[in-house]
Design an enzyme around this catalytic site. Structure first.
Site, mmCIF file in Angstrom:
data_model
loop_
_atom_site.group_PDB
_atom_site.id
_atom_site.type_symbol
_atom_site.label_atom_id
_atom_site.label_comp_id
_atom_site.label_asym_id
_atom_site.label_seq_id
_atom_site.Cartn_x
_atom_site.Cartn_y
_atom_site.Cartn_z
ATOM 1 N N SER A 1 37.723 43.173 36.564
ATOM 2 C CA SER A 1 38.223 44.543 36.336
ATOM 3 C C SER A 1 37.772 45.129 35.000
ATOM 4 O O SER A 1 38.582 45.592 34.188
ATOM 5 C CB SER A 1 39.750 44.544 36.408
ATOM 6 O OG SER A 1 40.152 43.955 37.614
ATOM 7 N N ARG B 1 44.058 35.080 38.625
ATOM 8 C CA ARG B 1 44.583 34.632 39.907
ATOM 9 C C ARG B 1 43.441 34.061 40.758
ATOM 10 O O ARG B 1 42.367 34.648 40.833
ATOM 11 C CB ARG B 1 45.235 35.824 40.625
ATOM 12 C CG ARG B 1 46.221 35.420 41.705
ATOM 13 C CD ARG B 1 47.246 36.531 41.937
ATOM 14 N NE ARG B 1 46.664 37.736 42.477
ATOM 15 C CZ ARG B 1 47.020 38.296 43.643
ATOM 16 N NH1 ARG B 1 47.948 37.735 44.393
ATOM 17 N NH2 ARG B 1 46.472 39.409 44.047
ATOM 18 N N ASP C 1 38.667 45.970 40.254
ATOM 19 C CA ASP C 1 40.004 45.914 40.883
ATOM 20 C C ASP C 1 40.325 47.190 41.660
ATOM 21 O O ASP C 1 41.040 47.154 42.662
ATOM 22 C CB ASP C 1 41.104 45.628 39.852
ATOM 23 C CG ASP C 1 41.077 46.563 38.650
ATOM 24 O OD1 ASP C 1 40.123 47.355 38.525
ATOM 25 O OD2 ASP C 1 42.014 46.487 37.825
#
Length: 917
Positions: free
Chosen positions: A603, A539, A657
């Site tokens: 992450s 994203r 994350d």
């Protein structure tokens, strides 16, 4: 030749005249399709009443739960005894069911009479007689030395609370035994059997004859889910969804319902269809006002109906020249077997003549034709009424399954159906006409309901054995309070190892400093870019942060796929793909020329030397790009931007994350000092006192620690609770021996654990008929999202079956229940393990603050937490139980870790500016 034609014409005309005469006399007995559809609707309404808790006590059609939850699946085996009580003869059977590759049933049986002194006597005499007959049978067969499971077919309406118990509601047919109504018939049978010291049987099932019929036929055809008896009496049963049965707790699976349809109309709902002859039959019966539908249909009454009609026609001078014999005036002189004989295709007229002469009548040719037609009308009406009620049941089955078209089998038995020459084809034809959207196979029960009782008992034995095996397999996923305390304590120990200088290098829980030293204070502002990489999607976000009284965060984002070949290709290819996605986003937003500060949510475990430097420790969650581990991912991103040479970005922070999640929630709630992800992967971060982080030089203030707790247990410390399925999943993963805790708790692996259990259960013959399909062999086919769907409380079992069928798993209703249990066991353990781990962290926070009682917020994100119907609830309960001195609020991160990356960038910029000033 002319004379022959004339004779034929005369006979045809004579036949037509007689038929018209009878039709005019019995016009009330002709039921059009419109009338039958109306009967069908009435019966459907009665079924609903009988199933509803409030309406059940006054419902005429009792819809009695039988506690038979499963039809045979072909794997039943063993020796069983069966008793069959309910008709003119009592039967004892020994049934041997063998599987050995092909289904096989061998039966030995013996009939015993049921004399009037027994059927009209008292209960003790009846059950003593039954026990005596059983003892005699076992003596004859020389089997008294062995213990047998026994099934008891008892063809009268009983209220059951268990498969092996039943309280008699009322006697039907010609039984009128005193002192049995409102008592448990199984208990009475057991009491009588105790008098025979040499008989050792275990009464496991009490079944109605319709249920026995359905089970007998279900053994040969697994589509059979309806049982119908059309004999001395009439009744039907069928498999109903548990969620529709108010009288029984639980809504999983199905249960056979004994409709007791013989009482349909006892409340007056069929009065418009009942004739004077029906009323006369009822008044002359041993149970006036009861079983009115049965009295219009069954073999016990059809012969008598015909006799009453013939008597009235004779009195009116329409038959036998008005002459009436003594036999014609005598009740029950015409039996249903006579009706069947008179309706035979070729010899019917001759049979009619002989039967009438035996009744002391002198019938003419016209009389014989008329009497034969009376029989046809009476038996045809019987078949029509049965067809209407059966059509109502088939429609209910179809609607329960939400099908446009139903394919099913009806198991059928009874002397009227078997011996009447025209009855079966009439019934079949009308059923198919009334329910054209049902493809119905009618399967004759060759061996009767006694075999069915044995099959119910065999199924009960199979289910007990299967239940035991399933429980044993799922028991390995159950965690006791002691197990959870041990997990919490070991996690606490591993957290300390990770923080200490001398043990940090070998610690499985890495406890990585993030260089995030503050949470948002509300003064952050500006435009920021954020990247979010951690799963199969990547994203890119533009985040606009406004400070002051009207503080707000506005976000614009675009999601890009990361193909498998990129995830597992080279590092250069991965970062070039990331930059390509950034370029598309900047183009899309029209900001390609702006040099914006950027936060990178990455992450995966990174060892950071500063907030904008992070060396990848190892890939997790299916990523395997080469030449990345040990490298600084920020440098790799900068190099890829240079190679692209289209834009430049100010990379301020690289964050995990979990840290992004904590910062997102911390923006809303200053009390949020823990971030938790339960999604594709599983991880936690929290704000630790700098003085406890021995690998850092600074001792003042706090810093966020990325625990990387997925590696907990890689040193074998939780091997005692790992199952063989966890080991199989680990061995088949991209990183065997690593991330063991994550492999027991995260979305990437739960579905695969379920698949391994399903394979094992199938190998044991406990699922999918023992057939391991190709799809079940396929790694990754059972995604964790399916656990969330299957465990949804709103989902009917039928929809669970549909999900399994989409996966290529052809499941029965029972299979669906087991699959749901497996999913529940795996997801519950995952939530409890996460809860125990979180309890270790909140307890550490409490002790760090020297508080008796800690109030803290945990920011949470991840698809498993968000989408699974029970995960979050079990997690919260476990934390509460494991850390009773901590008041923990769970705050869902609505905007994900991308927003958190932007906030970290904003905080870093703020702190940098403060430092410069």
């Amino acid at each position: 030749m002319f004379a022959v034609h004339l004779l034929a014409f005369y006979f045809t005309k004579l036949k037509e005249d007689q038929i018209k005469k009878v039709d005019r006399f019995l016009y009330h007995m002709h039921l059009s399709d419109d009338v039958l559809l109306d009967v069908m609707t009435r019966f459907q309404a009665e079924m609903v009443k009988g199933l509803e808790r409030d309406a059940h006590p006054t419902a005429a059609v009792k819809m009695l739960p039988t506690f038979v939850r499963s039809i045979p699946d072909g794997s039943e085996k063993g020796d069983f005894l069966a008793l069959d009580l309910g008709g003119s003869k009592f039967r004892v059977l020994k049934v041997k069911v063998s599987e050995d590759g092909k289904q096989n049933v061998q039966m030995e049986s013996q009939f015993y009479p049921t004399p009037k002194e027994i059927t009209l006597g008292n209960g003790t005499e009846l059950f003593d007689y039954v026990a005596d007959c059983l003892a005699d049978f076992m003596e004859t067969k020389n089997i008294k030395h062995k213990k047998f499971p026994l099934g008891f077919t008892f063809s009268f309406p009983c209220i059951q609370t268990k498969l092996e118990e039943g309280v008699l509601l009322s006697w039907t047919k010609y039984f009128k035994v005193r002192g049995v109504q409102e008592t448990d018939v199984t208990s009475s049978l057991r009491h009588a059997l105790r008098k025979h010291k040499d008989v050792d049987v275990d009464v496991l099932a009490l079944v109605n004859d319709t249920v026995g019929t359905m089970m007998t036929c279900g053994y040969d055809d697994q589509r059979c889910e309806v049982g119908v008896i059309i004999g001395t009496g009439t009744n039907a049963c069928y498999m109903e969804e548990m969620s529709n049965i108010d009288l029984v707790e639980g809504d999983e699976g199905r249960m056979c319902i004994n409709t007791e349809w013989g009482a349909f109309g006892d409340d007056g709902s069929l009065d418009d269809l009942r004739t004077e002859f029906d009323r006369e039959i009822d008044l002359g019966s041993i149970n006036p006002g009861k079983q009115l539908f049965e009295k219009m249909i069954s073999g016990l009454y059809l012969g008598e109906l015909v006799r009453l009609i013939l008597l009235k026609m004779a009195k009116k001078g329409l038959l036998f020249n008005g002459k009436i014999s003594a036999a014609l005036r005598t009740k029950d002189k015409i039996e249903t077997k006579h009706v069947a004989a008179m309706e035979k295709h070729k010899e019917g007229l001759q049979n009619t003549k002989e039967i009438l002469m035996e009744l002391g009548l002198t019938p003419s040719e016209e009389d014989c034709i008329a009497v034969q037609h009376v029989c046809t009308i009476v038996s045809f009406r019987s078949a029509n009424l049965c067809a209407a009620a059966l059509a109502a049941i088939l429609t209910r089955l179809r609607e329960n399954k939400k099908l446009i078209r139903l394919r099913t089998t009806v198991g059928i038995d009874g002397t009227l159906y078997k011996t009447h020459p025209q009855y079966p084809k009439r019934l079949h034809k009308v059923v198919r006409r009334l329910v054209p959207n049902c493809d119905v196979r009618f399967l004759l029960s060759e061996s009767g309901s006694g075999k069915g009782a044995a099959m119910v008992t065999a199924v009960a034995c199979r289910l007990v054995s299967q239940r035991k095996q399933i429980d044993e397999i799922l028991a390995s996923f159950e965690l006791s309070k002691e197990n959870l305390i041990e997990v919490k304590n070991k996690m606490r120990g591993e957290l300390e190892y990770g923080l200490k200088k001398e043990t940090h290098a070998t610690a499985t829980v890495k406890m990585l400093p993030t260089y995030v030293c503050g949470t948002p204070d509300g003064t952050e502002k500006g435009k920021f870019l954020a990247l979010d990489l951690g799963g199969t999607n990547f994203r890119v976000l533009l985040v606009k942060i406004r400070s002051g009284r009207r503080k707000s965060v506005r976000m614009y984002n675009k999601i890009f796929a990361i193909p498998l070949e990129i995830m597992q290709g080279t590092g250069e290819e991965l970062f070039d793909h990331i930059v390509q996605c950034i370029a598309e986003f900047l183009e899309y937003m029209g900001i390609k020329g702006a040099r914006l500060p950027l936060g990178f949510t990455f992450s995966f475990p990174c060892r950071q030397a500063s907030i904008d430097k992070g060396a990848l420790v190892e890939w997790t969650k299916g990523f395997k790009a080469t030449d990345c581990e040990g490298e600084d991912v920020v440098d790799m991103l900068r190099e890829a931007i240079k190679r692209r040479n289209e834009f430049d970005l100010d990379i301020v922070a690289v964050v995990n994350d979990t840290v992004g999640t904590m910062m997102t929630c911390g923006y809303e709630d200053p009390n949020c000092e823990i971030g938790f992800i339960a999604g594709t992967g599983s991880n936690v971060c929290y704000m630790e006192e700098m003085k406890n982080i021995e690998i850092m030089e600074v001792t003042e203030g706090k810093m966020c620690i990325n625990t990387e707790w997925g590696g907990f247990g890689d040193n074998g410390c939780i091997d005692s609770i790992r199952t063989k399925y966890d080991k199989e999943v680990d061995e088949g993963s991209l990183n065997p021996g690593k991330q063991r805790y994550e492999k027991m708790t995260s979305g990437m692996y739960l579905g695969e654990i379920v698949r391994q259990i399903l394979i094992d259960l199938t190998k044991h013959g406990l699922l999918f008929r023992g057939q391991i399909s190709e799809s079940l062999r396929t790694r990754g086919i059972f995604e964790t999202k399916f656990l969330s769907h299957i465990e949804s409380d709103r989902l009917a079992l039928l929809q669970v079956r549909r999900i399994l069928q989409q996966l290529g798993l052809d499941s029965t209703c029972d299979d669906s229940i087991i699959v749901k249990e497996v999913c529940g066991a795996v997801s519950k353990r995952a939530a409890q393990l996460c809860g125990a781990g979180l309890a270790a962290i909140v307890e550490k926070k409490r002790e760090n603050s020297n508080l008796e009682h800690l109030k803290i917020t945990v920011g949470v994100d991840g698809t498993l937490y968000k989408l699974h119907p029970h995960f979050s609830g079990i997690l919260r309960e476990t934390v509460k139980e494991m850390a009773p001195q901590c008041d923990v609020t769970f705050m869902l991160s609505e905007d994900g870790s991308g927003k958190g990356a932007a906030l970290i960038t904003a905080v870093a910029k703020r702190l940098h500016n403060v430092g410069e000033n």
